[in-house]
Design a protein around this motif. Structure first.
Motif, PDB file in Angstrom:
ATOM      1  N   PRO A   1       0.816  -1.217   0.000  1.00  0.00           N
ATOM      2  CA  PRO A   1       0.000   0.000   0.000  1.00  0.00           C
ATOM      3  C   PRO A   1       0.851   1.269   0.000  1.00  0.00           C
ATOM      4  N   ALA A   2       0.466   2.251  -0.810  1.00  0.00           N
ATOM      5  CA  ALA A   2       1.141   3.536  -0.777  1.00  0.00           C
ATOM      6  C   ALA A   2       0.711   4.270   0.485  1.00  0.00           C
ATOM      7  N   ASN A   3      -0.534   4.065   0.861  1.00  0.00           N
ATOM      8  CA  ASN A   3      -1.062   4.731   2.037  1.00  0.00           C
ATOM      9  C   ASN A   3      -1.970   3.751   2.779  1.00  0.00           C
ATOM     10  N   PRO A   4      -1.466   3.188   3.893  1.00  0.00           N
ATOM     11  CA  PRO A   4      -2.248   2.155   4.586  1.00  0.00           C
ATOM     12  C   PRO A   4      -3.622   2.628   5.041  1.00  0.00           C
ATOM     13  N   PHE A   5      -3.735   3.907   5.370  1.00  0.00           N
ATOM     14  CA  PHE A   5      -5.042   4.398   5.853  1.00  0.00           C
ATOM     15  C   PHE A   5      -6.046   4.457   4.715  1.00  0.00           C
TER      16      PHE A   5
ATOM     17  N   SER B   1      -9.589   2.570   4.587  1.00  0.00           N
ATOM     18  CA  SER B   1     -10.873   3.228   4.369  1.00  0.00           C
ATOM     19  C   SER B   1     -11.542   2.714   3.108  1.00  0.00           C
ATOM     20  N   GLU B   2     -10.749   2.223   2.160  1.00  0.00           N
ATOM     21  CA  GLU B   2     -11.361   1.710   0.933  1.00  0.00           C
ATOM     22  C   GLU B   2     -11.547   0.196   0.962  1.00  0.00           C
ATOM     23  N   GLY B   3     -11.203  -0.409   2.096  1.00  0.00           N
ATOM     24  CA  GLY B   3     -11.411  -1.853   2.244  1.00  0.00           C
ATOM     25  C   GLY B   3     -10.568  -2.696   1.312  1.00  0.00           C
ATOM     26  N   LYS B   4      -9.333  -2.238   1.017  1.00  0.00           N
ATOM     27  CA  LYS B   4      -8.464  -3.064   0.161  1.00  0.00           C
ATOM     28  C   LYS B   4      -7.797  -4.113   1.042  1.00  0.00           C
ATOM     29  N   ILE B   5      -8.426  -5.283   1.090  1.00  0.00           N
ATOM     30  CA  ILE B   5      -8.058  -6.245   2.133  1.00  0.00           C
ATOM     31  C   ILE B   5      -6.628  -6.766   1.994  1.00  0.00           C
ATOM     32  N   LEU B   6      -6.190  -7.035   0.770  1.00  0.00           N
ATOM     33  CA  LEU B   6      -4.840  -7.586   0.619  1.00  0.00           C
ATOM     34  C   LEU B   6      -3.790  -6.601   1.098  1.00  0.00           C
ATOM     35  N   GLN B   7      -4.011  -5.323   0.785  1.00  0.00           N
ATOM     36  CA  GLN B   7      -3.066  -4.290   1.244  1.00  0.00           C
ATOM     37  C   GLN B   7      -3.069  -4.217   2.772  1.00  0.00           C
ATOM     38  N   ILE B   8      -4.268  -4.350   3.350  1.00  0.00           N
ATOM     39  CA  ILE B   8      -4.359  -4.283   4.811  1.00  0.00           C
ATOM     40  C   ILE B   8      -3.601  -5.468   5.431  1.00  0.00           C
ATOM     41  N   ILE B   9      -3.778  -6.653   4.826  1.00  0.00           N
ATOM     42  CA  ILE B   9      -3.078  -7.838   5.353  1.00  0.00           C
ATOM     43  C   ILE B   9      -1.562  -7.601   5.314  1.00  0.00           C
ATOM     44  N   PHE B  10      -1.076  -7.103   4.190  1.00  0.00           N
ATOM     45  CA  PHE B  10       0.355  -6.866   4.035  1.00  0.00           C
ATOM     46  C   PHE B  10       0.857  -5.904   5.107  1.00  0.00           C
ATOM     47  N   PHE B  11       0.129  -4.810   5.279  1.00  0.00           N
ATOM     48  CA  PHE B  11       0.546  -3.809   6.254  1.00  0.00           C
ATOM     49  C   PHE B  11       0.540  -4.394   7.672  1.00  0.00           C
TER      50      PHE B  11
END
Ligand code: ASP
Length: 359
Positions: free
Chosen positions: A87-91, A95-105
């Motif tokens: 993710p370029a910006n985890p927040f 907020s956009e529910g990008k689950i894979l990015q959230i998992i990575f972070f």
């Protein structure tokens, strides 16, 4: 998110990522991939979704448009997916529910919590554990409404398309169950026997209380105390290995869920009449693996994560609607396989590292 952070942060210091950590992660990844491939082969052989009327209108041109991104190279989509995960910006991802990015972070965040000095590490670990507890309670509240939602959805489907749609689910359920059975009765015991030099039958007997609890609660996390107790007191795995492998496994290692994610996503694709090529099936494998890592060890978590795969391959999310009807029984079975795999993992890692040696 809090479940992953707590799982990874609970590894107990950077030393935890030593020899034992690497072997544990290798076991998790290896067996999850094995499970997904078992599911993938079965779903391609049995084709449970072909000819199933989902009762969900989807304009063919819209479907074609979202699938057209895969026209180029078969590997492009996978590479793009992997690049997108950072993710370029985890927040923004949250907020956009990008689950894979959230998992990575969260994996990264959890890992670096383990590298902190003791005081901040304990504070943060306890903070996220508490958040996880709260989220579990909220989720349980929401899940308690699920029967009403399922009733409504199934009634609507039966009213609009008749019983054929539900009949079509029969082969889907069988595909998942056969896949789970192959993984639990053949693949995992083979790994335990060959890599862990253990006796699968004895191990299964020792783990019986945990497996039965997993089956009846549909929750790896709720079963965790019993999994640990059975491992230590009945299967003879050391406290050191158990407290390392089991808690992380309960949130991260979900073979049953991984297999189910793959079969369910392929089933929905087949029901929409979409033929997935090699590249897209590879994408399903990668996202099913990530979705199983990201799913929390609570009932129905796996069902929610299917949306990740559907989004990745460009299928409509409404597809989840119908498989909801049979989710509970599949959840019970896949959770049992999840816990079974965690317990085999503990025995394998114990054998590889030895009860006292480690890190
Ligand atoms: N209920 C499963 C578990 O706790 C997760 C899932 O829904 O697949 O292991």
């Amino acid at each position: 998110a809090t479940s992953i952070i707590t799982g990874v942060a609970g590894l107990g210091g950077a030393a935890g990522f030593g020899r034992m950590g690497i072997r544990t992660l290798l076991y998790y990844l290896g067996t999850s991939l094995l499970a997904i491939l078992t599911g993938l082969i079965l779903v391609n052989l049995l084709k449970p979704g072909v000819g199933v009327e989902l009762g969900l209108a989807q304009p063919p041109d819209k479907l074609a448009e979202s699938m057209s991104r895969f026209g180029d190279s078969p590997f492009h989509a996978v590479v793009r997916l992997l690049l997108d995960i950072v993710p370029a910006n985890p927040f923004e991802a949250m907020s956009e529910g990008k689950i894979l990015q959230i998992i990575f972070f969260c994996l990264l965040f959890g890992y670096f919590i383990t590298r902190l000095p003791e005081t901040p590490r304990d504070t943060l670990t306890r903070f996220f554990e508490s958040c996880f507890e709260v989220m579990m309670r909220i989720t349980h509240l929401i899940i308690s409404f699920a029967p009403i939602g399922i009733f409504a959805l199934v009634s609507k489907t039966v009213a609009t398309t008749g019983f054929e749609a539900l009949g079509g689910l029969g082969i889907y359920v069988i595909t998942v169950l056969v896949g789970l059975a192959i993984h639990a009765v053949i693949s995992l015991p083979a790994v335990l026997l060959i890599v862990g030099r253990g006796n699968p039958r004895q191990h299964a007997k020792a783990m019986a209380p945990a497996l039965l609890t997993a089956f009846s609660t549909s929750s790896s996390s709720a079963t965790l105390p019993l999994t640990m107790e059975s491992l230590e007191k009945r299967a003879g795995v050391s406290n050191r290995t158990t407290s390392f492998v089991a808690p992380l496994g309960a949130t991260v290692n979900m073979d049953g869920t991984a297999l189910y994610e793959c079969v369910a996503a392929m089933f929905i694709a087949q029901a929409y009449g979409v033929e997935l090529g090699f590249g897209q099936q590879l994408l399903v494998v990668v996202t099913a693996l990530l979705a199983s890592i990201g799913a929390a060890g609570i009932p129905m978590a796996g069902l929610v994560m299917i949306s990740v795969i559907l989004t990745a391959v460009g299928l409509p999310l409404e597809g989840v609607g119908l498989i909801l009807a049979v989710d509970r029984v599949l959840d019970m079975c896949r959770t049992t396989v999840n816990v079974w795999s965690d317990s085999c993992g503990a025995a394998v890692v114990e054998r590889q590292i030895g009860p006292t040696e480690g890190s």
